[in-house]
Design a protein around this motif. Structure first.
Motif, PDB file in Angstrom:
ATOM      1  N   MET A 109      32.832  39.546  47.028  1.00  0.00           N
ATOM      2  CA  MET A 109      32.546  38.256  46.409  1.00  0.00           C
ATOM      3  C   MET A 109      32.790  38.269  44.908  1.00  0.00           C
ATOM      4  N   ALA A 110      32.555  39.390  44.253  1.00  0.00           N
ATOM      5  CA  ALA A 110      32.866  39.468  42.821  1.00  0.00           C
ATOM      6  C   ALA A 110      34.365  39.277  42.592  1.00  0.00           C
ATOM      7  N   MET A 111      35.169  39.913  43.446  1.00  0.00           N
ATOM      8  CA  MET A 111      36.616  39.739  43.319  1.00  0.00           C
ATOM      9  C   MET A 111      37.040  38.331  43.726  1.00  0.00           C
ATOM     10  N   GLU A 112      36.437  37.796  44.779  1.00  0.00           N
ATOM     11  CA  GLU A 112      36.725  36.415  45.161  1.00  0.00           C
ATOM     12  C   GLU A 112      36.438  35.474  43.997  1.00  0.00           C
ATOM     13  N   TYR A 113      35.289  35.660  43.374  1.00  0.00           N
ATOM     14  CA  TYR A 113      34.922  34.778  42.256  1.00  0.00           C
ATOM     15  C   TYR A 113      35.927  34.916  41.109  1.00  0.00           C
ATOM     16  N   ALA A 114      36.281  36.144  40.809  1.00  0.00           N
ATOM     17  CA  ALA A 114      37.208  36.378  39.686  1.00  0.00           C
ATOM     18  C   ALA A 114      38.575  35.763  39.930  1.00  0.00           C
ATOM     19  N   THR A 115      39.018  35.719  41.188  1.00  0.00           N
ATOM     20  CA  THR A 115      40.327  35.126  41.476  1.00  0.00           C
ATOM     21  C   THR A 115      40.251  33.611  41.604  1.00  0.00           C
ATOM     22  N   ARG A 116      39.091  33.078  41.972  1.00  0.00           N
ATOM     23  CA  ARG A 116      38.936  31.626  42.119  1.00  0.00           C
ATOM     24  C   ARG A 116      38.517  30.945  40.814  1.00  0.00           C
ATOM     25  N   TYR A 117      37.790  31.651  39.954  1.00  0.00           N
ATOM     26  CA  TYR A 117      37.275  31.081  38.702  1.00  0.00           C
ATOM     27  C   TYR A 117      37.585  32.020  37.537  1.00  0.00           C
ATOM     28  N   PRO A 118      38.859  32.321  37.306  1.00  0.00           N
ATOM     29  CA  PRO A 118      39.212  33.346  36.306  1.00  0.00           C
ATOM     30  C   PRO A 118      38.751  33.027  34.892  1.00  0.00           C
ATOM     31  N   ASP A 119      38.688  31.754  34.537  1.00  0.00           N
ATOM     32  CA  ASP A 119      38.287  31.391  33.174  1.00  0.00           C
ATOM     33  C   ASP A 119      36.804  31.612  32.926  1.00  0.00           C
ATOM     34  N   ARG A 120      36.047  31.860  33.962  1.00  0.00           N
ATOM     35  CA  ARG A 120      34.594  32.046  33.822  1.00  0.00           C
ATOM     36  C   ARG A 120      34.189  33.517  33.784  1.00  0.00           C
ATOM     37  N   VAL A 121      35.170  34.417  33.886  1.00  0.00           N
ATOM     38  CA  VAL A 121      34.868  35.846  34.041  1.00  0.00           C
ATOM     39  C   VAL A 121      35.267  36.621  32.788  1.00  0.00           C
ATOM     40  N   ALA A 122      34.280  37.255  32.162  1.00  0.00           N
ATOM     41  CA  ALA A 122      34.524  38.068  30.975  1.00  0.00           C
ATOM     42  C   ALA A 122      34.686  39.542  31.316  1.00  0.00           C
ATOM     43  N   ALA A 123      34.092  39.982  32.426  1.00  0.00           N
ATOM     44  CA  ALA A 123      34.182  41.378  32.851  1.00  0.00           C
ATOM     45  C   ALA A 123      33.780  41.448  34.322  1.00  0.00           C
ATOM     46  N   ILE A 124      34.216  42.510  34.997  1.00  0.00           N
ATOM     47  CA  ILE A 124      33.935  42.693  36.419  1.00  0.00           C
ATOM     48  C   ILE A 124      33.455  44.120  36.639  1.00  0.00           C
ATOM     49  N   VAL A 125      32.343  44.264  37.362  1.00  0.00           N
ATOM     50  CA  VAL A 125      31.831  45.585  37.744  1.00  0.00           C
ATOM     51  C   VAL A 125      31.755  45.637  39.261  1.00  0.00           C
ATOM     52  N   LEU A 126      32.513  46.551  39.846  1.00  0.00           N
ATOM     53  CA  LEU A 126      32.569  46.709  41.300  1.00  0.00           C
ATOM     54  C   LEU A 126      31.974  48.052  41.705  1.00  0.00           C
ATOM     55  N   ARG A 127      31.417  48.093  42.926  1.00  0.00           N
ATOM     56  CA  ARG A 127      30.850  49.342  43.428  1.00  0.00           C
ATOM     57  C   ARG A 127      31.079  49.441  44.924  1.00  0.00           C
ATOM     58  N   ASP A 128      31.781  50.504  45.355  1.00  0.00           N
ATOM     59  CA  ASP A 128      31.948  50.804  46.773  1.00  0.00           C
ATOM     60  C   ASP A 128      32.380  49.561  47.558  1.00  0.00           C
ATOM     61  N   THR A 129      33.615  49.142  47.331  1.00  0.00           N
ATOM     62  CA  THR A 129      34.089  47.900  47.927  1.00  0.00           C
ATOM     63  C   THR A 129      35.547  48.051  48.339  1.00  0.00           C
ATOM     64  N   SER A 130      36.155  46.957  48.783  1.00  0.00           N
ATOM     65  CA  SER A 130      37.522  47.001  49.292  1.00  0.00           C
ATOM     66  C   SER A 130      38.241  45.697  48.958  1.00  0.00           C
ATOM     67  N   PRO A 131      39.566  45.755  48.744  1.00  0.00           N
ATOM     68  CA  PRO A 131      40.311  44.537  48.434  1.00  0.00           C
ATOM     69  C   PRO A 131      40.740  43.764  49.666  1.00  0.00           C
ATOM     70  N   ASP A 132      40.548  44.348  50.848  1.00  0.00           N
ATOM     71  CA  ASP A 132      40.952  43.689  52.089  1.00  0.00           C
ATOM     72  C   ASP A 132      40.124  44.257  53.232  1.00  0.00           C
ATOM     73  N   ASN A 133      40.437  43.835  54.438  1.00  0.00           N
ATOM     74  CA  ASN A 133      39.684  44.295  55.602  1.00  0.00           C
ATOM     75  C   ASN A 133      40.217  45.615  56.156  1.00  0.00           C
ATOM     76  N   GLY A 134      41.078  46.268  55.399  1.00  0.00           N
ATOM     77  CA  GLY A 134      41.626  47.544  55.836  1.00  0.00           C
ATOM     78  C   GLY A 134      40.591  48.647  55.926  1.00  0.00           C
ATOM     79  N   ASN A 135      39.457  48.450  55.260  1.00  0.00           N
ATOM     80  CA  ASN A 135      38.410  49.465  55.364  1.00  0.00           C
ATOM     81  C   ASN A 135      37.802  49.525  56.763  1.00  0.00           C
ATOM     82  N   ALA A 136      37.969  48.466  57.561  1.00  0.00           N
ATOM     83  CA  ALA A 136      37.303  48.407  58.860  1.00  0.00           C
ATOM     84  C   ALA A 136      37.756  49.539  59.781  1.00  0.00           C
TER      85      ALA A 136
END
Length: 301
Positions: free
Chosen positions: A116-143
């Protein structure tokens, strides 16, 4: 989640505000000094997660930052009206940003909260000053990686019928979700403690509708890889070396796709370095934010 998650959730429960966001009442807490830069967090595991985890981890930064934690629509204590799509959850995040009075935020999340952090950053880029991610995936390939890791585990023998039902969003009710959750929880930690695992099972707030929607409807088509190169905000990616469900390779893919991003691997952690190596993880996140999102800056209101 930690051994103290029950106490954390109880404490959070007593301090939550009830805020109507996009027609849905959410349980929200705001930690830290007024006027400080805002960190907006999203917990993981829809229907299983709650604000207790980001409250415990990002709450450590509330001495300098304004930290917003909440139970997402359909999770924890929040109302569960409407749909549980990524579009809706991202819209809820943006409405919370506006409610908090911040022009821009650092967006943060682990596991599904990282989705969701990445979703938000791609949908509302002008609202994001920094992003902190932890143990996540860019797609469903982790399944498929997670399934392979579960089958290969010598820690416990997993009932794969239960595994598939929770993984595919086919649990029957809250009690069934609890039973399936108990089955896979031993895989999460760097060091397995059966008693601690059972305490986590009992402390978790179960909301099967949100879980099923997320895993049956959202995740089959989840793939942000084509959008990640467009992210211009600074990104920190953290991951535990033995994470079974979103392995290091998933974080490496994010790092390879997001220009200038930073990847930090925690060698003695599974899915939760914010707990298992809490001091070093917090130091890493704080140092990153000091550099790219200074705490001395006044939040835009």
């Amino acid at each position: 989640m930690t051994e103290n998650v029950s106490a954390e959730f109880a404490k959070a429960t007593s301090e939550a505000q009830r805020v109507v966001i996009n027609g849905n009442e959410l349980a929200v807490e705001v930690l830290g000094p007024e006027g400080a830069p805002v960190i907006l967090t999203h917990h993981g595991a829809p229907g299983l997660g709650s604000r207790a985890e980001p409250r415990a981890s990002f709450g450590r930064l509330a001495d300098e930052y304004r930290v917003v934690v909440f139970d997402a629509r359909g999770s924890g204590e929040s109302e569960g009206s409407g749909v549980f799509s990524h579009e809706q959850w991202a819209a809820d995040l943006d409405a919370l940003r506006e409610w908090a009075g911040a022009e821009t935020v650092a967006i943060a999340g682990g596991s599904y909260g990282g989705f969701m952090a990445m979703e938000y950053a791609t949908r509302y880029p002008d609202r994001v000053a920094a992003i902190v991610l932890r143990d996540t995936s860019p797609d469903n390939g982790n399944a498929h990686l997670a399934r392979e890791n579960a089958l290969a585990s010598d820690r416990v023998t997993i009932d794969m019928e239960k595994f598939d039902r929770i993984d595919e969003g086919r649990v029957r009710d809250d009690e069934d979700l609890k039973d399936c959750w108990r089955e896979i929880l031993p895989l999460y930690d760097f060091t397995y403690d059966p008693e601690a695992t059972e305490r986590k099972v009992e402390a978790t707030p179960y909301r099967f509708e949100a879980h099923n929607y997320a895993f049956s409807t959202n995740l089959p088509n989840y793939d942000l890889k084509p959008l990640l190169p467009s992210i211009t905000a600074p990104v920190l990616i953290t991951v535990g070396r033995t994470d079974w469900i979103t392995p290091v390779s998933c974080s490496q893919t994010i790092a390879d796709l997001v220009p200038g991003s930073r990847l930090v691997i925690f060698e003695h952690s599974g899915h939760s370095p914010q707990i298992e190596e809490a001091e070093e993880w917090t130091k890493t996140v704080r140092g990153f934010l000091h550099e790219v999102y200074p705490a001395t800056r006044s939040a835009s209101v």
